[in-house]
Design an enzyme around this catalytic site. Structure first.
Site, PDB file in Angstrom:
ATOM      1  N   GLY A  87       0.837  -1.101  -0.032  1.00  0.00           N
ATOM      2  CA  GLY A  87      -0.083  -0.022   0.101  1.00  0.00           C
ATOM      3  C   GLY A  87       0.927   1.178  -0.114  1.00  0.00           C
ATOM      4  O   GLY A  87       2.071   1.151   0.342  1.00  0.00           O
ATOM      5  N   GLY A 135      -0.054  -4.799   0.798  1.00  0.00           N
ATOM      6  CA  GLY A 135      -1.259  -4.573  -0.127  1.00  0.00           C
ATOM      7  C   GLY A 135      -1.294  -5.422  -1.284  1.00  0.00           C
ATOM      8  O   GLY A 135      -2.391  -5.930  -1.706  1.00  0.00           O
ATOM      9  N   GLU A 158       5.259  -6.037   7.687  1.00  0.00           N
ATOM     10  CA  GLU A 158       4.807  -5.049   8.262  1.00  0.00           C
ATOM     11  C   GLU A 158       5.442  -4.740   9.880  1.00  0.00           C
ATOM     12  O   GLU A 158       5.542  -3.944  10.399  1.00  0.00           O
ATOM     13  CB  GLU A 158       3.121  -5.273   8.343  1.00  0.00           C
ATOM     14  CG  GLU A 158       2.571  -5.003   7.165  1.00  0.00           C
ATOM     15  CD  GLU A 158       2.698  -6.116   6.331  1.00  0.00           C
ATOM     16  OE1 GLU A 158       1.937  -6.003   5.136  1.00  0.00           O
ATOM     17  OE2 GLU A 158       2.979  -7.400   6.677  1.00  0.00           O
ATOM     18  N   ASP A 166      -1.741  -6.943   7.749  1.00  0.00           N
ATOM     19  CA  ASP A 166      -3.050  -6.893   7.485  1.00  0.00           C
ATOM     20  C   ASP A 166      -3.742  -7.399   6.198  1.00  0.00           C
ATOM     21  O   ASP A 166      -3.263  -8.407   5.757  1.00  0.00           O
ATOM     22  CB  ASP A 166      -3.356  -5.242   7.885  1.00  0.00           C
ATOM     23  CG  ASP A 166      -2.763  -4.423   6.732  1.00  0.00           C
ATOM     24  OD1 ASP A 166      -1.888  -4.636   5.936  1.00  0.00           O
ATOM     25  OD2 ASP A 166      -3.127  -3.191   6.429  1.00  0.00           O
TER      26      ASP A 166
END
Length: 375
Positions: A87, A135, A158, A166
């Site tokens: 992301g 992402g 992450e 996530d």
């Protein structure tokens, strides 16, 4: 005055158009034959997802899903280096520092997109050629088919930037065999090529240079069923001999991973690694010592809880965690150390696992009432 007004309108119209063509170029959405094709087109940014891309992809998937003339959806990246490296972390960081709404909007949009892919009724084929992280995993792993190549590099890195794996990581990671998902999530370990298939992230493995031919064949299928698509992917997969002889990188450590990463707490995992004392265990210890202690604790619990949740429940939980991280210290410090100043020496707060209280962790998982994620 009227003339000035008209001129202003022309300028505004022009600006609007140039803005559209500019952002439209970041993701290309086209229909070819019976296939809807999504092309992530930010090669300089390794096709990292930003909110405007997410806002274009989501409604398009929903439209294709309803369209009787669309039989499958293909997603790929441009530039030859990455499928999607994650992301747009920088934009989120900037927004978080000034309290901008993007820190809600981005995660809401991204997780809704992950859910749309996970529940998509049309066969969804992700060509994960090149770097596929964060992402990028979210827009591929929840679909029916994931085609890796010898150039694929998978990771959920992450915990190194004060976040947690996530995009539904709490759903797919604990479902990998043994404790491999926990190991990948906590250490951010990178898997390459065929190993991405062996671990269960990819469903097929095809030579990178064969992807254009594969795509052409997928597009040419006449009103195909999921089975027909699977047959075509299998035929390519069976013909690919690259790295077939190579051993799975984690094979020799599988037993250790399963025993060392099965502990109930981070402190216990660290203790087990120290007691084990093997070169492999010491290397993992060294890696974990670099990670945000807060992130490690959130991640372990996220995976343990996610193991028995639906994808929707996981995404709701992860949205709560994302907002807790946006309010904290470690995410901004991690991004600074890894992506901005690149000094690779983040100063985590708290700095030790023992200082991250259970009460703090519990709070991060608490429902947000009206602000909870609606899917």
């Amino acid at each position: 005055r009227l003339r000035a007004l008209n001129r202003l309108q022309v300028i505004l119209q022009h600006l609007k158009m140039s803005k559209q063509t500019d952002s439209a170029a970041e993701v290309l959405l086209e229909k070819k034959g019976g296939a809807g094709i999504i092309t992530l087109n930010r090669p300089k940014a390794l096709n990292a997802l930003n909110l405007s891309m997410i806002k274009k992809i989501y409604p398009q998937i929903k439209t294709w899903e309803q369209d009787p003339e669309t039989f499958l959806i293909i997603i790929k990246g441009t530039g030859g280096k990455a499928f999607c490296a994650g992301g747009d972390i920088r934009a989120i960081t900037e927004a978080g520092k000034v309290g901008d709404k993007l820190i809600q909007d981005f995660f809401i949009g991204e997780y809704r997109l992950n859910n749309a892919i996970g529940t998509c009724k049309k066969p969804y084929v992700a060509l994960i050629d090149g770097i596929t992280m964060g992402g990028g995993v979210g827009v591929s792993v929840h679909g029916h088919f994931r085609v890796a190549t010898e150039k694929t590099v998978f990771a959920m890195p992450e915990t190194a930037i004060g976040l947690f794996p996530d995009v539904g990581g709490g759903y797919f990671l604990p479902r990998l065999s043994g404790k491999i998902g926990y190991y990948l999530a906590l250490t951010g370990c990178r898997l390459k090529g065929r190993d991405v298939l062996r671990v269960g992230i990819a469903t097929h493995f095809v030579e990178s240079e064969k992807l254009p031919a594969l795509e052409k064949d997928l597009i040419a299928l006449k009103s195909p069923s999921k089975e027909k698509i699977a047959d075509l992917l299998n035929s390519y997969h069976m013909k690919c001999t690259i790295d077939q002889e190579k051993e799975f990188a984690l094979d020799e450590h599988k037993e250790k991973i399963n025993s060392l990463f099965s502990a109930d707490s981070m402190e216990e995992i660290v203790k087990k690694l120290k007691q084990d004392g093997s070169p492999f265990a010491m290397k993992q210890l060294e890696t974990l010592n670099k990670m945000s202690p807060t992130s490690l604790k959130l991640t372990l619990r996220q995976l343990r809880e996610g193991a028995s949740m639906s994808l929707q429940e996981v995404l709701r939980m992860e949205y709560r965690l994302s907002q807790a991280c946006m309010k904290g210290h470690d995410f901004y410090e991690g991004v600074r150390a890894v992506l901005i100043d690149k000094d690779q020496s983040p100063k985590w707060k708290p700095a030790a696992l023992e200082e991250v209280s259970d009460e703090f962790v519990d709070n991060c998982f608490k429902p947000l009432g009206n602000d909870d994620l609606k899917l």
